[in-house]
Scaffold this motif. Structure first.
Motif, PDB file in Angstrom:
ATOM      1  N   PRO A 105     -12.394  -2.015  18.348  1.00 29.49           N
ATOM      2  CA  PRO A 105     -11.924  -2.874  17.258  1.00 29.49           C
ATOM      3  C   PRO A 105     -10.556  -2.427  16.762  1.00 29.49           C
ATOM      4  O   PRO A 105     -10.118  -1.304  17.036  1.00 29.49           O
ATOM      5  CB  PRO A 105     -12.998  -2.681  16.167  1.00 29.49           C
ATOM      6  N   PRO A 106      -9.854  -3.290  16.016  1.00 30.38           N
ATOM      7  CA  PRO A 106      -8.549  -2.902  15.467  1.00 30.38           C
ATOM      8  C   PRO A 106      -8.666  -1.698  14.542  1.00 30.38           C
ATOM      9  O   PRO A 106      -9.729  -1.412  13.988  1.00 30.38           O
ATOM     10  CB  PRO A 106      -8.103  -4.146  14.678  1.00 30.38           C
ATOM     11  N   LEU A 107      -7.562  -0.994  14.353  1.00 26.64           N
ATOM     12  CA  LEU A 107      -7.516   0.083  13.371  1.00 26.64           C
ATOM     13  C   LEU A 107      -7.551  -0.503  11.964  1.00 26.64           C
ATOM     14  O   LEU A 107      -6.985  -1.564  11.709  1.00 26.64           O
ATOM     15  CB  LEU A 107      -6.238   0.902  13.532  1.00 26.64           C
ATOM     16  N   ASP A 108      -8.189   0.196  11.053  1.00 27.74           N
ATOM     17  CA  ASP A 108      -8.168  -0.190   9.649  1.00 27.74           C
ATOM     18  C   ASP A 108      -6.863   0.289   9.020  1.00 27.74           C
ATOM     19  O   ASP A 108      -6.150   1.131   9.578  1.00 27.74           O
ATOM     20  CB  ASP A 108      -9.360   0.439   8.924  1.00 27.74           C
ATOM     21  N   TYR A 109      -6.554  -0.236   7.832  1.00 33.10           N
ATOM     22  CA  TYR A 109      -5.295   0.115   7.181  1.00 33.10           C
ATOM     23  C   TYR A 109      -5.246   1.579   6.740  1.00 33.10           C
ATOM     24  O   TYR A 109      -4.172   2.193   6.727  1.00 33.10           O
ATOM     25  CB  TYR A 109      -5.064  -0.792   5.975  1.00 33.10           C
ATOM     26  N   ASP A 110      -6.377   2.143   6.368  1.00 39.44           N
ATOM     27  CA  ASP A 110      -6.406   3.546   5.965  1.00 39.44           C
ATOM     28  C   ASP A 110      -6.005   4.437   7.139  1.00 39.44           C
ATOM     29  O   ASP A 110      -5.174   5.340   6.998  1.00 39.44           O
ATOM     30  CB  ASP A 110      -7.806   3.911   5.468  1.00 39.44           C
ATOM     31  N   SER A 111      -6.564   4.187   8.303  1.00 38.24           N
ATOM     32  CA  SER A 111      -6.236   4.992   9.484  1.00 38.24           C
ATOM     33  C   SER A 111      -4.785   4.788   9.907  1.00 38.24           C
ATOM     34  O   SER A 111      -4.092   5.743  10.302  1.00 38.24           O
ATOM     35  CB  SER A 111      -7.173   4.633  10.641  1.00 38.24           C
ATOM     36  N   ILE A 112      -4.301   3.546   9.828  1.00 37.33           N
ATOM     37  CA  ILE A 112      -2.909   3.279  10.187  1.00 37.33           C
ATOM     38  C   ILE A 112      -1.971   4.094   9.312  1.00 37.33           C
ATOM     39  O   ILE A 112      -1.045   4.743   9.791  1.00 37.33           O
ATOM     40  CB  ILE A 112      -2.595   1.771  10.060  1.00 37.33           C
ATOM     41  N   GLU A 113      -2.219   4.071   8.009  1.00 37.28           N
ATOM     42  CA  GLU A 113      -1.332   4.784   7.088  1.00 37.28           C
ATOM     43  C   GLU A 113      -1.426   6.298   7.278  1.00 37.28           C
ATOM     44  O   GLU A 113      -0.407   7.005   7.248  1.00 37.28           O
ATOM     45  CB  GLU A 113      -1.665   4.406   5.647  1.00 37.28           C
ATOM     46  N   CYS A 114      -2.638   6.815   7.470  1.00 35.29           N
ATOM     47  CA  CYS A 114      -2.804   8.261   7.669  1.00 35.29           C
ATOM     48  C   CYS A 114      -2.049   8.739   8.908  1.00 35.29           C
ATOM     49  O   CYS A 114      -1.456   9.828   8.905  1.00 35.29           O
ATOM     50  CB  CYS A 114      -4.281   8.614   7.794  1.00 35.29           C
TER      51      CYS A 114
END
Length: 404
Positions: free
Chosen positions: A279-288
């Motif tokens: 599945p796509p990355l979530d925004y929390d993981s993208i930012e981290c």
């Protein structure tokens, strides 16, 4: 021992108030435009029944799933998580639930349906009291994914302070509390936390450019080393090093530096928010992951395959490990058809792209470009990085396992 009638009545009254307050909160949720797919494993499934018990649930609940067995959760996610009860799994569950919400609502074919901003994927994974000894902590993680934000709540419960129904009830209440919070419902009963329970929450709201990529409205945005977002990098890249960077490590940095010497031009990183297998990355993981790139520009893209990347980065060499190159030439990744693989390779060539391949330690042996069976018609697309110029056997997976 004689019962204190007044005390009993007071407890019954307080229970009535809490129940009424919870019912009012759920009714307010049902009155909001929010629609959800809720997926729960490990504990807290009572949240679904509580939502369904209050009239109006059909306006809120699109679907509720309880993939309790490991095999069921693997089937739901489409892959086996490294751990079944951690932040990463909760976040991935929420993204998968959000995707399902979008698909199911779209299938209703109703022009009056809510905007994507009103759709939520909600996930909970928990490790609670069991009939078997539990050496680890008792915990629950609740993640909520929308088109613009990711929220994660972690509850660490005091061990041995409650029985299983007590822990189940608390996790169910947490799920409803977090749903109400995201739905903008201010009136919520306080969670019955003990002095040694610990609840932490964080929310990541995506930058507009990232949300546009995540939602398919644009193909790419750039995160610059100074933290700014841009439509283009400082200079056109000679190479792109793509990865999940969970985490980025010295091998990535060293490989990029060697690639710049070989290509005689700038090499930048790429973090695809969508993946061909997950599945796509979530925004929390993208930012981290994004925030550590303070040395080089990082492209955030919606390009899951190298054929798609070639259209976004024409005239660019993709810097990859031999394990990735092996997947690129494997027909299994093209629905098992060599014809599909060959069409993708031809498209990559047409865009003026190719692959710069570094060796990797794989299954107790070192694998490089000479180890691969590259089709003769596409050998010109692949160039080896000699092992005496670069070799690093460290992997992100090993780092994650060592830090667990």
């Amino acid at each position: 021992m004689a019962w204190d009638v007044a005390a009993v009545r007071r407890i019954e009254y307080e229970r009535t108030i809490v129940t009424d307050s919870l019912t009012q909160t759920i009714a307010a949720i049902h009155a909001a435009p929010t629609r959800i797919v809720l997926v729960i494993t490990g504990g807290g499934s009572g949240a679904l029944s509580k939502l369904l018990e209050v009239p109006g649930a059909s306006r809120t609940v699109v679907a509720g799933l309880v993939p309790y067995a490991n095999a069921a959760l693997i089937e739901f996610l489409g892959h086996e998580p490294e751990k079944f009860c951690d932040e990463s799994t909760a976040l991935t569950m929420a993204v998968t639930a959000y995707q399902r919400a979008v698909a199911l609502v779209a299938a209703e074919d109703n022009d009056d349906l809510e905007t994507p901003a009103d759709l939520l994927g909600i996930a909970a994974t928990a490790s609670l009291v069991s009939d078997r000894p539990k050496r680890g902590d008792h915990r629950a993680l609740v993640a909520i994914q929308s088109s613009t934000a990711t929220q994660l709540a972690r509850l660490d419960l005091e061990k041995d302070a409650r029985d299983r129904p007590g822990e189940e009830g608390l996790v169910a209440s947490l799920i409803i509390d977090r749903l109400a919070d995201v739905a903008g419902i201010e009136m919520r009963p306080a969670l019955p936390l003990g002095d040694l329970d610990r609840l932490t929450t964080r929310q990541t709201t995506a930058a507009t450019a990232v949300a546009d990529v995540w939602n398919g409205r644009r193909s790419i945005t750039w995160s610059l080393p100074d933290g700014r977002w841009a439509d283009t990098p400082p200079a056109s890249p000679a190479g792109i090093l793509s990865g999940s960077f969970a985490p980025r490590h010295e091998g990535h940095v060293g490989l990029l530096q060697v690639a710049e010497h070989i290509l005689a031009g700038p090499v930048y990183y790429e973090l695809p928010v969508v993946n061909a297998d997950k599945p796509p990355l979530d925004y929390d993981s993208i930012e981290c992951r994004r925030r550590v790139f303070t040395d080089k520009p990082l492209a955030i893209t919606a390009s899951a395959t190298f054929e798609e990347k070639a259209a976004v980065f024409p005239g660019t060499m993709f810097v990859v490990g031999a394990d990735t190159a092996e997947r690129v030439i494997d027909p299994a990744f093209y629905d098992g058809a060599a014809k599909g693989r060959d069409a993708a390779m031809a498209s990559i060539r047409d865009h003026g792209c190719g692959f710069l391949v570094a060796g990797r330690q794989q299954h107790e042996r070192f694998q490089d470009l000479t180890s691969l069976s590259v089709p003769a018609s596409f050998t010109d697309l692949f160039t080896a990085i000699p092992s005496d110029r670069f070799r690093c056997d460290i992997s992100s997976t090993e780092i994650r396992n060592d830090s667990a």
